[in-house]
Design a protein around this motif. Structure first.
Motif, PDB file in Angstrom:
ATOM      1  N   UNK A  62      91.821  68.218 109.099  1.00 21.08           N
ATOM      2  CA  UNK A  62      93.150  68.398 108.528  1.00 21.08           C
ATOM      3  C   UNK A  62      92.991  68.609 107.029  1.00 21.08           C
ATOM      4  N   UNK A  63      93.482  69.720 106.536  1.00 15.94           N
ATOM      5  CA  UNK A  63      93.378  70.018 105.110  1.00 15.94           C
ATOM      6  C   UNK A  63      94.527  69.288 104.395  1.00 15.94           C
ATOM      7  N   UNK A  64      94.165  68.293 103.594  1.00 16.52           N
ATOM      8  CA  UNK A  64      95.157  67.501 102.869  1.00 16.52           C
ATOM      9  C   UNK A  64      95.560  68.148 101.556  1.00 16.52           C
ATOM     10  N   UNK A  65      94.622  68.863 100.953  1.00 10.27           N
ATOM     11  CA  UNK A  65      94.911  69.617  99.721  1.00 10.27           C
ATOM     12  C   UNK A  65      93.835  70.669  99.537  1.00 10.27           C
ATOM     13  N   UNK A  66      94.221  71.750  98.882  1.00 10.21           N
ATOM     14  CA  UNK A  66      93.263  72.803  98.587  1.00 10.21           C
ATOM     15  C   UNK A  66      93.164  73.860  99.675  1.00 10.21           C
ATOM     16  N   UNK A  67      92.016  74.547  99.673  1.00  6.56           N
ATOM     17  CA  UNK A  67      91.770  75.639 100.614  1.00  6.56           C
ATOM     18  C   UNK A  67      90.283  75.657 100.940  1.00  6.56           C
ATOM     19  N   UNK A  68      89.957  75.728 102.239  1.00  9.37           N
ATOM     20  CA  UNK A  68      88.570  75.703 102.696  1.00  9.37           C
ATOM     21  C   UNK A  68      88.309  76.846 103.666  1.00  9.37           C
ATOM     22  N   UNK A  74      79.342  84.311 113.263  1.00 16.10           N
ATOM     23  CA  UNK A  74      80.037  85.419 112.617  1.00 16.10           C
ATOM     24  C   UNK A  74      81.533  85.152 112.433  1.00 16.10           C
ATOM     25  N   UNK A  75      82.028  84.033 112.950  1.00 14.15           N
ATOM     26  CA  UNK A  75      83.456  83.720 112.867  1.00 14.15           C
ATOM     27  C   UNK A  75      83.750  82.846 111.650  1.00 14.15           C
ATOM     28  N   UNK A  76      84.955  83.014 111.097  1.00 13.29           N
ATOM     29  CA  UNK A  76      85.387  82.209 109.955  1.00 13.29           C
ATOM     30  C   UNK A  76      86.881  81.946 110.071  1.00 13.29           C
ATOM     31  N   UNK A  77      87.277  80.757 109.630  1.00 10.77           N
ATOM     32  CA  UNK A  77      88.681  80.362 109.619  1.00 10.77           C
ATOM     33  C   UNK A  77      88.973  79.754 108.264  1.00 10.77           C
ATOM     34  N   UNK A  78      90.094  80.148 107.672  1.00 10.30           N
ATOM     35  CA  UNK A  78      90.509  79.539 106.416  1.00 10.30           C
ATOM     36  C   UNK A  78      91.628  78.559 106.695  1.00 10.30           C
ATOM     37  N   UNK A  79      91.585  77.437 106.006  1.00 11.52           N
ATOM     38  CA  UNK A  79      92.630  76.437 106.118  1.00 11.52           C
ATOM     39  C   UNK A  79      93.122  76.063 104.738  1.00 11.52           C
ATOM     40  N   UNK A  80      94.408  75.802 104.650  1.00 17.06           N
ATOM     41  CA  UNK A  80      95.006  75.372 103.387  1.00 17.06           C
ATOM     42  C   UNK A  80      95.839  74.137 103.645  1.00 17.06           C
ATOM     43  N   UNK A  81      96.346  73.533 102.597  1.00 23.14           N
ATOM     44  CA  UNK A  81      97.105  72.291 102.687  1.00 23.14           C
ATOM     45  C   UNK A  81      98.054  72.311 103.885  1.00 23.14           C
ATOM     46  N   UNK A  82      97.906  71.299 104.736  1.00 25.58           N
ATOM     47  CA  UNK A  82      98.765  71.159 105.904  1.00 25.58           C
ATOM     48  C   UNK A  82      98.201  71.758 107.176  1.00 25.58           C
ATOM     49  N   UNK A  83      97.115  72.523 107.098  1.00 25.96           N
ATOM     50  CA  UNK A  83      96.533  73.147 108.286  1.00 25.96           C
ATOM     51  C   UNK A  83      95.604  72.194 109.028  1.00 25.96           C
ATOM     52  N   UNK A  84      95.567  72.359 110.339  1.00 32.37           N
ATOM     53  CA  UNK A  84      94.628  71.638 111.206  1.00 32.37           C
ATOM     54  C   UNK A  84      93.666  72.661 111.782  1.00 32.37           C
ATOM     55  N   UNK A  99      89.396  73.275  94.823  1.00 26.98           N
ATOM     56  CA  UNK A  99      89.161  71.840  94.940  1.00 26.98           C
ATOM     57  C   UNK A  99      89.945  71.369  96.164  1.00 26.98           C
ATOM     58  N   UNK A 100      89.283  70.674  97.088  1.00 30.48           N
ATOM     59  CA  UNK A 100      89.890  70.389  98.383  1.00 30.48           C
ATOM     60  C   UNK A 100      89.591  68.990  98.879  1.00 30.48           C
ATOM     61  N   UNK A 101      90.504  68.498  99.721  1.00 31.36           N
ATOM     62  CA  UNK A 101      90.326  67.237 100.435  1.00 31.36           C
ATOM     63  C   UNK A 101      90.677  67.489 101.894  1.00 31.36           C
ATOM     64  N   UNK A 102      89.784  67.092 102.798  1.00 31.62           N
ATOM     65  CA  UNK A 102      90.021  67.273 104.232  1.00 31.62           C
ATOM     66  C   UNK A 102      89.741  65.961 104.954  1.00 31.62           C
ATOM     67  N   UNK A 103      90.512  65.711 105.986  1.00 33.73           N
ATOM     68  CA  UNK A 103      90.289  64.547 106.843  1.00 33.73           C
ATOM     69  C   UNK A 103      89.610  65.043 108.105  1.00 33.73           C
TER      70      UNK A 103
END
Length: 111
Positions: A62-68, A74-84, A99-103
């Motif tokens: 779970x992306x708590x803040x930032x973007x990862x 070959x696959x990639x997924x981007x997550x940003x604040x609020x994404x699971x 700068x990011x925080x993830x649970x």
């Protein structure tokens, strides 16, 4: 019952990451080796990464803040604040685009 402020812990871990040569920090907030469920708060400064590694069981992030960016092969997924993000069972890596925080929540296999 225990209560955790993930926001406060994320701020603290981002400060730790800023003083770390790896530019990241982590702390298990629930569980551990004696539990099937483990939740770990990970912080990464922009550009920091966790190199490719295996998955010990079912996992979500779970992306708590930032973007990862989570990659697997070959696959990639981007997550940003609020994404699971559902972590693939295959080898994978994580990079902070900001700068990011993830649970990270993991249920260990074989329990």
């Amino acid at each position: 019952m225990r209560k955790f402020s993930l926001d406060a812990l994320a701020r603290e871990l981002l400060e730790r990451a800023a003083s770390s040569s790896a530019r990241r920090s982590a702390e298990t907030v629930y569980g551990g080796h004696e539990h099937a469920l483990r939740q770990t708060l990970l912080t990464l400064l922009s550009g920091a990464a966790l190199s490719e590694h295996g998955n010990p069981g079912e996992a979500t992030m779970t992306v708590l803040r930032g973007r990862v960016r989570l990659t697997s092969g070959e696959e990639a997924w981007e997550g940003r604040t609020g994404d699971l993000l559902v972590v693939p069972r295959a080898r994978h890596a994580l990079e902070a685009l900001e700068d990011s925080a993830v649970l990270l929540t993991v249920v260990a296999s074989g329990r």
